[in-house]
Design a protein around this motif. Structure first.
Motif: not given
Length: 619
Positions: A266-280
């Motif tokens: 999809w020529n897109s970025h993947v969320f960084d699930y290792s970061k608590g802030e991103v998970r929140s």
């Protein structure tokens, strides 16, 4: 100077831990007494300010203050700002570069291609109290769940949310679906992405109206007894410069390592699930729609792409154990489902997961991912392949029809005939069917009956219920004019009758996810391409389903039956009311005391060509 803050130390703790599910009450723009409170997460920015109509888009007039804690949140209060004020954030990023960013937590955006956000509230008077009080029973595994999937912008072009509310609720009530599933309505800059490239995870797209207009759509559907499921995309996000990508000049929401960050599909970025802030952030987005918009379920897109580090990648980075599993994404999905069901026990989550990953729809405490349901992509692919075959050769592929039952109860399945099957040159469902025009329509009727009889909840994409010839095009409305023709009206009538039977007959839905609800009568007749099975309820009600996958009428075809007496033909896909040839059993058959298929009674049937019949014991 910040005069007010909505953020507590406990909020910061939960935010960084990755377990905050209500950030939409804390971050973003909030109308408070005397003005608007703004808060944004940008830990690596050197400067942040609010710009908008109210200050001439001047970054020097309303600077934000970085909180004196490790949250990385900037905040400010701007007095006397009214609802509807346009705004953005101006950042001097980690490298000293100036940039303008839209608010990740905005409730309302300008219509694309504009990218400013609007100060807005989510006040609304709901009238769906009856639905909300009883929806647990409507969303349960034992309930009849038949889902009408649609794209808001192309069901009928030009409709607002409020227009759609009246037309869609009337149509879905008429045709009998229990739920609608909306392809992503979250704000997205590129219309051609169908909503799967999201920039506004807390805002319905403004293309069709305000947040309150979208609430009205959900409210009216609920008042008509129709559940609402939203497509939700936590797997990736677009790289548009005003969005989440490199938000403060660093890889904030996305992975830093390009082998993890970039999604080639999809020529897109993947969320960084290792970061608590991103998970929140993602947890809060999911809870937001369930909480403030009364949504009844979330269909999580592209789960397989989250589970596997090598998904569609030629170069990839293994996990700490050297494996291909994304351990952080797995834990996020478990957290998502655990928190959703804890706070909203009367909704469901649905996984679009296309691999053999085990226990997707099993509880987390048993080792599963915790989803309520999983799309049965194997059934869909096998079935569509079988229906594309010349019937002469189907006897050599008979195992396709029987293999699916080996795993049909390993998950709580939804049988999806979704938008993905009618785009990108794949053709419409009608086009996929083998044969001449009459045979294509007969095949489609047979396919629909087979789906409604097979164990699992049902999903049908818009346009399939009227046998649209063309594959779906998001730039134009469905071909409603086709209903002038009896062939297309016949398909619509069949869908209505299948939905009615599915709702009314417990044997067809109550044990959709339990092996006790299904029993083969005969799966051996590969030579004639005929199968028969029973669907059963807890109370012992039985529906006998018989399918003839050839264009040949089968006269005096004997099928074993569990009981004597009269069996009513409650559905025949070859009926003239569906544009069939009207071959059948005159509405009923008497069971004979002839042992067949290891059963004490049997029925001598006339099987219509490319037809399905459902029979029920008369009492």
């Amino acid at each position: 100077m910040t005069k007010v803050s909505l953020i507590t130390d406990y909020d910061v703790y939960l935010f960084k831990e990755g377990s905050h599910t209500k950030l939409y009450r804390k971050l973003g723009a909030h109308l408070v007494e005397g003005g608007v409170y703004f808060a944004v997460w940008a830990p690596n920015a050197r400067e942040v300010s609010v710009i908008g109509d109210f200050n001439g888009w001047d970054p020097h007039k309303h600077p934000m203050r970085r909180r004196e804690d490790p949250s990385g949140i900037w905040e400010t209060f701007v007095p006397n700002l009214p609802k509807g004020t346009r705004y953005k954030y101006f950042l001097v990023d980690a490298w000293g570069n100036p940039k303008e960013k839209s608010d990740p937590f905005a409730f309302f955006w300008e219509p694309p291609p504009s990218t400013a956000c609007l100060v807005w509230d989510l006040d609304y008077h709901w009238n769906d109290q009856v639905w909300m009080a009883t929806r647990r029973s409507k969303n349960s595994r034992e309930a009849p769940i038949s889902i009408y999937e649609l794209h808001v912008g192309s069901w009928k072009k030009g409709l607002s949310y409020r227009d759609l509310a009246h037309e869609l609720s009337q149509y879905v009530t008429e045709i009998g679906f229990t739920h609608v599933e909306l392809m992503p309505v979250m704000e997205h800059p590129f219309y051609g992405s169908w909503g799967y490239q999201i920039t506004g995870y807390f805002a319905p797209t403004s293309r069709y109206g305000t947040p309150q207009d979208f609430m009205y759509l959900i409210d009216l559907l609920h008042q008509k007894g129709i559940g609402v499921i939203l497509d939700w995309v936590p797997s990736h996000f677009p790289t548009d410069p005003h969005g989440l990508a490199f938000f403060d000049g660093t890889c904030l929401y996305e992975y830093e390592d390009w082998r993890l960050r970039w999604h080639p599909d999809w020529n897109s970025h993947v969320f960084d699930y290792s970061k608590g802030e991103v998970r929140s952030f993602l947890l809060s987005s999911a809870h937001f729609w369930l909480d403030l918009y009364h949504v009844d379920g979330l269909r999580v897109d592209a789960v397989a792409s989250m589970l596997y580090l090598d998904y569609s990648r030629s170069e990839w980075k293994p996990n700490v154990y050297g494996g291909r599993e994304n351990l952080e994404a797995i834990e996020f999905l478990k957290k998502l489902n655990t928190t959703v069901y804890a706070q909203f026990p009367d909704v469901q989550t649905y996984a679009e997961e296309s691999t053999a990953w085990p226990m997707v729809s099993r509880p987390v405490y048993l080792g599963g991912l915790g989803f309520g349901f999983k799309w049965n992509m194997g059934w869909m692919n096998d079935t569509l392949f079988y229906f594309s075959l010349d019937p002469i050769y189907r006897k050599y592929h008979h195992g396709i029809l029987t293999f699916n039952t080996w795993y049909a109860f390993s998950e709580n399945f939804v049988l999806p005939l979704s938008h993905d099957e009618v785009v990108h040159g794949k053709g419409s469902l009608l086009q996929k069917m083998w044969g001449d025009v009459w045979q294509k329509f007969a095949h489609l009727r047979l396919l629909l009956a087979y789906m409604y009889a097979f164990p699992g909840k049902k999903l049908l994409f818009m346009g399939n219920e009227i046998a649209q010839w063309e594959e779906w095009n998001h730039e134009s409305s469905l071909r409603w004019d086709l209903l002038e023709y009896p062939s297309h009206r016949g398909i619509k009538k069949l869908v209505e009758d299948l939905n009615r039977l599915y709702r009314e007959e417990k044997a067809l839905h109550q044990l959709d996810c339990e092996a006790e609800g299904f029993e083969w009568v005969d799966f051996h007749d590969w030579e004639q391409s005929v199968i028969s099975f029973l669907r059963k309820s807890k109370e012992g009600e039985v529906i006998l389903c018989v399918f003839n996958f050839t264009p040949v009428v089968r006269y005096r075809y004997r099928v074993g039956a569990p009981a004597g007496g009269t069996w009513r033909e409650i559905l025949n896909t070859d009926s003239e009311i569906y544009w069939g040839s009207n071959v059948g059993n005159m509405g009923k058959v008497e069971a004979q005391p002839v042992v067949f298929h290891s059963r004490p009674y049997s029925l001598e049937l006339t099987l219509p060509p490319l037809g399905a019949i459902f029979l029920k014991k008369a009492f």
